[in-house]
Scaffold this motif. Structure first.
Motif, PDB file in Angstrom:
ATOM      1  N   TYR A  58      43.363  46.994  51.025  1.00 44.75           N
ATOM      2  CA  TYR A  58      44.155  47.353  49.842  1.00 44.75           C
ATOM      3  C   TYR A  58      43.672  48.388  49.085  1.00 44.75           C
ATOM      4  O   TYR A  58      42.283  48.184  48.638  1.00 44.75           O
ATOM      5  CB  TYR A  58      44.315  45.948  49.123  1.00 44.75           C
ATOM      6  N   ILE A  69      36.025  35.628  45.265  1.00 57.63           N
ATOM      7  CA  ILE A  69      36.857  36.153  44.416  1.00 57.63           C
ATOM      8  C   ILE A  69      36.490  35.669  43.138  1.00 57.63           C
ATOM      9  O   ILE A  69      36.214  34.251  42.860  1.00 57.63           O
ATOM     10  CB  ILE A  69      38.253  35.666  44.455  1.00 57.63           C
ATOM     11  N   GLN A  71      37.319  35.085  38.870  1.00 59.43           N
ATOM     12  CA  GLN A  71      38.351  35.225  37.615  1.00 59.43           C
ATOM     13  C   GLN A  71      37.807  34.939  36.573  1.00 59.43           C
ATOM     14  O   GLN A  71      37.228  33.849  36.353  1.00 59.43           O
ATOM     15  CB  GLN A  71      39.631  34.301  37.983  1.00 59.43           C
ATOM     16  N   THR A  73      38.371  34.337  32.597  1.00 55.88           N
ATOM     17  CA  THR A  73      39.153  34.342  31.519  1.00 55.88           C
ATOM     18  C   THR A  73      38.594  34.296  30.196  1.00 55.88           C
ATOM     19  O   THR A  73      37.431  33.701  29.878  1.00 55.88           O
ATOM     20  CB  THR A  73      40.256  33.040  31.413  1.00 55.88           C
ATOM     21  N   LYS A  83      34.650  46.749  30.438  1.00 54.32           N
ATOM     22  CA  LYS A  83      35.390  45.969  31.506  1.00 54.32           C
ATOM     23  C   LYS A  83      34.537  46.772  32.800  1.00 54.32           C
ATOM     24  O   LYS A  83      34.251  46.186  33.722  1.00 54.32           O
ATOM     25  CB  LYS A  83      36.802  46.015  31.417  1.00 54.32           C
ATOM     26  N   TYR A  87      32.384  45.075  35.756  1.00 49.96           N
ATOM     27  CA  TYR A  87      32.935  45.041  37.218  1.00 49.96           C
ATOM     28  C   TYR A  87      31.505  45.660  37.950  1.00 49.96           C
ATOM     29  O   TYR A  87      31.238  45.205  39.012  1.00 49.96           O
ATOM     30  CB  TYR A  87      33.930  45.871  37.466  1.00 49.96           C
ATOM     31  N   PHE A 106      35.437  40.625  44.554  1.00 49.51           N
ATOM     32  CA  PHE A 106      36.827  40.969  43.845  1.00 49.51           C
ATOM     33  C   PHE A 106      37.060  40.274  42.244  1.00 49.51           C
ATOM     34  O   PHE A 106      36.505  38.943  42.382  1.00 49.51           O
ATOM     35  CB  PHE A 106      38.176  40.163  44.722  1.00 49.51           C
ATOM     36  N   ILE A 107      37.389  40.949  41.419  1.00 43.80           N
ATOM     37  CA  ILE A 107      37.084  40.537  40.150  1.00 43.80           C
ATOM     38  C   ILE A 107      38.529  40.651  39.411  1.00 43.80           C
ATOM     39  O   ILE A 107      39.069  41.746  39.430  1.00 43.80           O
ATOM     40  CB  ILE A 107      35.938  41.194  39.193  1.00 43.80           C
ATOM     41  N   ASN A 108      38.943  39.632  38.676  1.00 38.54           N
ATOM     42  CA  ASN A 108      40.417  39.588  37.987  1.00 38.54           C
ATOM     43  C   ASN A 108      39.960  39.027  36.424  1.00 38.54           C
ATOM     44  O   ASN A 108      39.397  38.014  36.255  1.00 38.54           O
ATOM     45  CB  ASN A 108      41.307  38.861  38.704  1.00 38.54           C
ATOM     46  N   LEU A 109      40.291  39.902  35.488  1.00 39.78           N
ATOM     47  CA  LEU A 109      40.157  39.461  34.207  1.00 39.78           C
ATOM     48  C   LEU A 109      41.497  38.905  33.486  1.00 39.78           C
ATOM     49  O   LEU A 109      42.350  39.743  33.864  1.00 39.78           O
ATOM     50  CB  LEU A 109      39.600  40.703  33.270  1.00 39.78           C
ATOM     51  N   VAL A 110      41.495  37.944  33.059  1.00 35.28           N
ATOM     52  CA  VAL A 110      42.454  37.294  32.146  1.00 35.28           C
ATOM     53  C   VAL A 110      42.262  37.348  30.760  1.00 35.28           C
ATOM     54  O   VAL A 110      41.336  36.480  30.278  1.00 35.28           O
ATOM     55  CB  VAL A 110      43.011  35.841  32.525  1.00 35.28           C
ATOM     56  N   GLU A 111      42.863  37.992  30.067  1.00 33.23           N
ATOM     57  CA  GLU A 111      42.713  38.136  28.433  1.00 33.23           C
ATOM     58  C   GLU A 111      43.545  37.193  27.763  1.00 33.23           C
ATOM     59  O   GLU A 111      44.757  37.144  27.899  1.00 33.23           O
ATOM     60  CB  GLU A 111      42.778  39.368  27.874  1.00 33.23           C
TER      61      GLU A 111
END
Length: 129
Positions: A58, A69, A71, A73, A83, A87, A106-111
């Motif tokens: 991707y 992965i 995540q 928060t 940010k 990363y 793979f990193i995902n931020l949830v604010e």
């Protein structure tokens, strides 16, 4: 704050989750000024087929079974520069300490707003009056 979720393959070496968690915590302290001892992490190991990523990759990134992965928060308000640095430091640290390819981080931020936390006692510790 923050709350970290780490998802990785069940066949990963047993110490991998601890190493990933330590790297994430160190990066959060160094780059995002997270408080000392603010280390809340949930680690989930998955069996074959339970972490799904595009086989063709991707956005020019391809993945292997070493995919981790992460995540995060946390409270809203940090800059894009913070940010971006976070990363990079996480990916570099995990690669250096585990041998995992940077592309498999793979990193995902949830604010969230500060009032969306309770650290116990049914209290809203970060909310203003």
């Amino acid at each position: 704050m923050p709350l970290i979720r780490i998802d990785l393959n069940r066949t990963a070496p047993l110490d991998r989750a601890r190493i990933v968690g330590d790297v994430v915590y160190a990066a959060l302290r160094a780059v995002a000024s997270v408080f000392e001892n603010d280390k809340f992490q949930i680690v989930t190991r998955h069996g074959a087929g339970e972490i799904v990523a595009p086989e063709a990759g991707y956005l020019g990134v391809t993945y292997t079974d070493d995919l981790v992965i992460i995540q995060i928060t946390w409270n809203a308000g940090r800059s894009v520069a913070v940010k971006r640095a976070l990363y990079r430091q996480i990916a570099d640290g995990i690669a250096a300490r585990t041998g995992i390819r940077r592309t498999d981080v793979f990193i995902n931020l949830v604010e969230v707003a500060k009032e969306n936390w309770s650290f116990g006692n049914g209290e809203m510790q970060y909310a203003s009056a």
